[in-house]
Design a protein around this motif. Structure first.
Motif, PDB file in Angstrom:
ATOM      1  N   PHE A   9     -36.688   2.732  17.583  1.00 23.68           N
ATOM      2  CA  PHE A   9     -36.894   1.685  16.977  1.00 23.68           C
ATOM      3  C   PHE A   9     -37.937   1.515  16.043  1.00 23.68           C
ATOM      4  O   PHE A   9     -37.899   0.902  14.929  1.00 23.68           O
ATOM      5  CB  PHE A   9     -37.464   0.772  18.254  1.00 23.68           C
TER       6      PHE A   9
ATOM      7  N   CYS B 218     -36.168   2.578  12.648  1.00 23.53           N
ATOM      8  CA  CYS B 218     -35.507   1.577  12.189  1.00 23.53           C
ATOM      9  C   CYS B 218     -36.240   0.382  11.734  1.00 23.53           C
ATOM     10  O   CYS B 218     -36.055  -0.327  10.454  1.00 23.53           O
ATOM     11  CB  CYS B 218     -34.451   1.117  13.355  1.00 23.53           C
ATOM     12  N   PHE B 219     -37.169  -0.199  12.473  1.00 23.83           N
ATOM     13  CA  PHE B 219     -38.245  -1.277  12.019  1.00 23.83           C
ATOM     14  C   PHE B 219     -38.793  -0.862  10.592  1.00 23.83           C
ATOM     15  O   PHE B 219     -39.154  -1.933   9.608  1.00 23.83           O
ATOM     16  CB  PHE B 219     -39.145  -1.738  12.899  1.00 23.83           C
TER      17      PHE B 219
ATOM     18  N   HIS C 279     -36.436  -1.327   7.901  1.00 30.31           N
ATOM     19  CA  HIS C 279     -36.396  -2.733   7.729  1.00 30.31           C
ATOM     20  C   HIS C 279     -37.453  -3.245   7.207  1.00 30.31           C
ATOM     21  O   HIS C 279     -37.136  -4.353   6.274  1.00 30.31           O
ATOM     22  CB  HIS C 279     -35.967  -3.504   9.055  1.00 30.31           C
TER      23      HIS C 279
ATOM     24  N   LEU D 192     -28.232  -2.699   6.962  1.00 26.26           N
ATOM     25  CA  LEU D 192     -29.162  -2.645   8.048  1.00 26.26           C
ATOM     26  C   LEU D 192     -28.606  -2.500   9.173  1.00 26.26           C
ATOM     27  O   LEU D 192     -28.926  -1.598  10.307  1.00 26.26           O
ATOM     28  CB  LEU D 192     -30.150  -3.872   8.167  1.00 26.26           C
ATOM     29  N   PRO D 193     -27.260  -3.124   9.666  1.00 28.21           N
ATOM     30  CA  PRO D 193     -26.405  -2.791  10.674  1.00 28.21           C
ATOM     31  C   PRO D 193     -26.255  -1.287  10.776  1.00 28.21           C
ATOM     32  O   PRO D 193     -26.347  -0.907  12.165  1.00 28.21           O
ATOM     33  CB  PRO D 193     -25.352  -3.568  10.690  1.00 28.21           C
TER      34      PRO D 193
ATOM     35  N   TYR E 122     -29.441   0.691  11.996  1.00 30.79           N
ATOM     36  CA  TYR E 122     -29.907   0.698  13.324  1.00 30.79           C
ATOM     37  C   TYR E 122     -28.895   1.218  14.145  1.00 30.79           C
ATOM     38  O   TYR E 122     -29.214   1.986  15.104  1.00 30.79           O
ATOM     39  CB  TYR E 122     -29.893  -0.733  13.498  1.00 30.79           C
ATOM     40  N   ALA E 123     -27.555   1.105  13.840  1.00 29.47           N
ATOM     41  CA  ALA E 123     -26.306   1.689  14.723  1.00 29.47           C
ATOM     42  C   ALA E 123     -26.346   3.098  14.668  1.00 29.47           C
ATOM     43  O   ALA E 123     -26.150   3.695  15.699  1.00 29.47           O
ATOM     44  CB  ALA E 123     -25.083   1.082  14.300  1.00 29.47           C
TER      45      ALA E 123
ATOM     46  N   PHE F   7     -28.878   5.048  17.166  1.00 32.70           N
ATOM     47  CA  PHE F   7     -28.634   4.580  18.577  1.00 32.70           C
ATOM     48  C   PHE F   7     -27.442   4.891  18.919  1.00 32.70           C
ATOM     49  O   PHE F   7     -27.110   5.471  19.942  1.00 32.70           O
ATOM     50  CB  PHE F   7     -29.117   3.067  18.533  1.00 32.70           C
TER      51      PHE F   7
ATOM     52  N   TYR G 229     -35.736   8.701   7.874  1.00 35.71           N
ATOM     53  CA  TYR G 229     -36.017   7.298   7.805  1.00 35.71           C
ATOM     54  C   TYR G 229     -37.270   7.177   7.314  1.00 35.71           C
ATOM     55  O   TYR G 229     -37.466   6.080   6.189  1.00 35.71           O
ATOM     56  CB  TYR G 229     -35.845   6.776   9.128  1.00 35.71           C
TER      57      TYR G 229
END
Length: 496
Positions: A77, A80-81, A84, A101-102, A105-106, A109, A151
């Motif tokens: 998280f 990813c945040f 974002h 963005l999808p 995040y995907a 995870f 990331y």
């Protein structure tokens, strides 16, 4: 130093800071997506640190479960945040990247779920490894490190793109500081990972150093927010709105003196002295502008009633119409008013034209186009009202005797002049309350108000004699006026 105390200093203590960060970010602007994502980033840090503290100090017997279901998703998280947040901060330059963005995040995870569903948990996290090596499965560890480092590097690249394309000085300065802090965090992460892989650091010491790096980066981020005010400066935003508002905004004291007005109001009041402005404003109600302010100060107007129509004679723009809203500013040493003026000049001008047009159409609908006397429909409407009100009146129907010869001998144009002459005579001798109309080619109607105490035949004879005593002159030719008339009286009928 006691290991539990070290865990407290390096793991648990930073959670208080991240909690404070998340609360302040949300408090600044609850509607801002940027603020919410930044707050979620701080909360992810908080739960990550709490998971690590529980794993090492509180519940070591459940360290496998805490790592796989607590620390691991929180770390994902965080990264990813972070990506974002960098995309939002680079808006509008980085706005095109929001569609990814999808996937951002995907991807991590999805792999995390695949590992949990396909491999035994004891293989993913081997609690029996105590020689300083990582207890995580090598492939799982390698992919986790790859995503974290990748990331962070992606965040650096996004900010670098925005920094390169932006031309404003303040955003460039902010982004330069953020880029440096993120690059330092990336370098720190790579350095600790290399030392961990070479065996120069134990897993415990590496985690402590990771935590220290994250904490220092968060402190730098908080410093940037406080120093450079990354989040919106609402005072400046309101100042911009005040300057660019399409309505006129005035700050006025209780004496009617203007303290400040925005550029739109300045353009409207050009050529008018600020001290004389109130004398150029006219109220439709029977009150002065200064009196209106006094009434508002006494709270005599509330809600939707506190709106007025104001006119102003501008030396540059002529007569202007405004809708005014006035609010009292409370909590100051004196009564101050905020006046919002909306220019409705065009609307009011259209309204005035429509009223004139309506009156014109109504006049045309009820008057004869040649003589401008009432037509048949208007006479009938007026008579119905008199009958409904039981008013006494004498109805006189007049038929011109020699109108056809006038048309035949002199032409229809002269005939029109002849009819206008008759109408002029009726108008010249009309009394208040009389109704005069033309209901046909040469037929006229007189409706005279009367009462039962009046000698109606005599009154009618007197009024018609005025028509007998006149003649129509055309091209030095005198044409006598001759007519026949019948009289009916309401509510009693008498004959002439």
């Amino acid at each position: 130093m006691n290991e539990h105390f070290m865990d407290f200093l390096t793991i648990l203590l930073p959670t208080y800071f991240f909690f404070y960060m998340s609360i302040t970010l949300i408090y600044r602007n609850k509607k801002s997506v940027l603020n919410r994502v930044a707050a979620f980033l701080m909360l992810a840090f908080l739960f990550y640190f709490l998971s690590e503290y529980m794993k090492t100090s509180l519940l070591p017997q459940f360290q496998m479960q805490i790592v796989l279901y607590g620390s691991a998703p929180m770390l994902l998280f965080i990264i990813c945040f972070l990506v974002h947040l960098c995309i939002l901060m680079g808006n509008p330059v980085t706005l095109a990247y929001k569609k990814w963005l999808p996937f951002i995040y995907a991807a991590p995870f999805g792999l995390w779920l695949v590992f949990l569903m396909t491999k035994d948990h004891h293989e993913l996290y081997n609690i029996h490894i105590t020689d300083g090596r990582s207890p995580l499965d090598p492939l799982f560890l390698q992919l986790t490190i790859t995503f974290v480092a990748g990331y962070i590097l992606l965040s650096v690249l996004l900010l670098a793109v925005f920094w390169y394309r932006t031309t404003e000085a303040k955003p460039k300065k902010i982004l330069r500081s953020l880029l440096f802090s993120l690059f330092a965090l990336f370098a720190w992460f790579v350095l600790i990972t290399l030392l961990l892989q070479t065996g120069l650091l134990t897993t415990r010491n590496a985690m402590i150093l990771y935590f220290i790096g994250y904490l220092l980066w968060a402190i730098e981020l908080r410093h940037l927010i406080g120093k450079h005010d990354i989040m919106p400066d609402y005072r400046k935003l309101f100042h911009v709105l005040f300057k660019s508002a399409p309505t006129g905004i005035l700050l006025v004291d209780k004496k009617g003196s203007i303290i400040e007005m925005n550029p739109r109001a300045v353009s409207w009041f050009e050529g008018i002295s600020v001290d004389d402005l109130s004398r150029h404003l006219f109220m439709k109600k029977e009150t002065t502008f200064d009196g209106l302010l006094s009434e508002v100060a006494r709270h005599q107007y509330q809600g939707s009633a506190a709106h007025w129509e104001i006119q102003m004679a501008s030396p540059t723009s002529g007569l202007m119409d405004f809708m005014a809203g006035i609010d009292v500013i409370e909590g100051t040493n004196e009564d101050l008013f905020v006046i919002h003026l909306t220019d409705v000049t065009a609307l009011k001008e259209t309204e005035r034209r429509l009223m004139v047009s309506e009156q014109s159409y109504k006049h045309i609908a009820h008057h004869d186009s040649l003589t401008d006397l009432y037509n048949r429909a208007a006479i009938q409407e007026q008579l119905e009202q008199k009958v409904a009100g039981s008013d006494w009146f004498a109805f006189i129907l007049i038929d011109l005797d020699n109108f056809k010869p006038v048309n035949d001998n002199y032409g229809h144009l002269v005939g029109d002049y002849y009819l206008k002459h008759i109408a002029h005579v009726f108008k010249s001798y009309a009394q208040p309350g009389d109704l005069i109309g033309r209901i046909g080619g040469d037929e006229f109607v007189l409706v005279l108000a009367c009462s039962e105490n009046i000698d109606i035949p005599q009154m009618v004879q007197q009024r018609l004699s005025q028509l007998n005593n006149t003649s129509f002159n055309y091209m030095n030719v005198e044409i006598p006026v001759s007519f026949s008339a019948g009289v009916s009286v309401f509510p009693e009928t008498q004959r002439m």
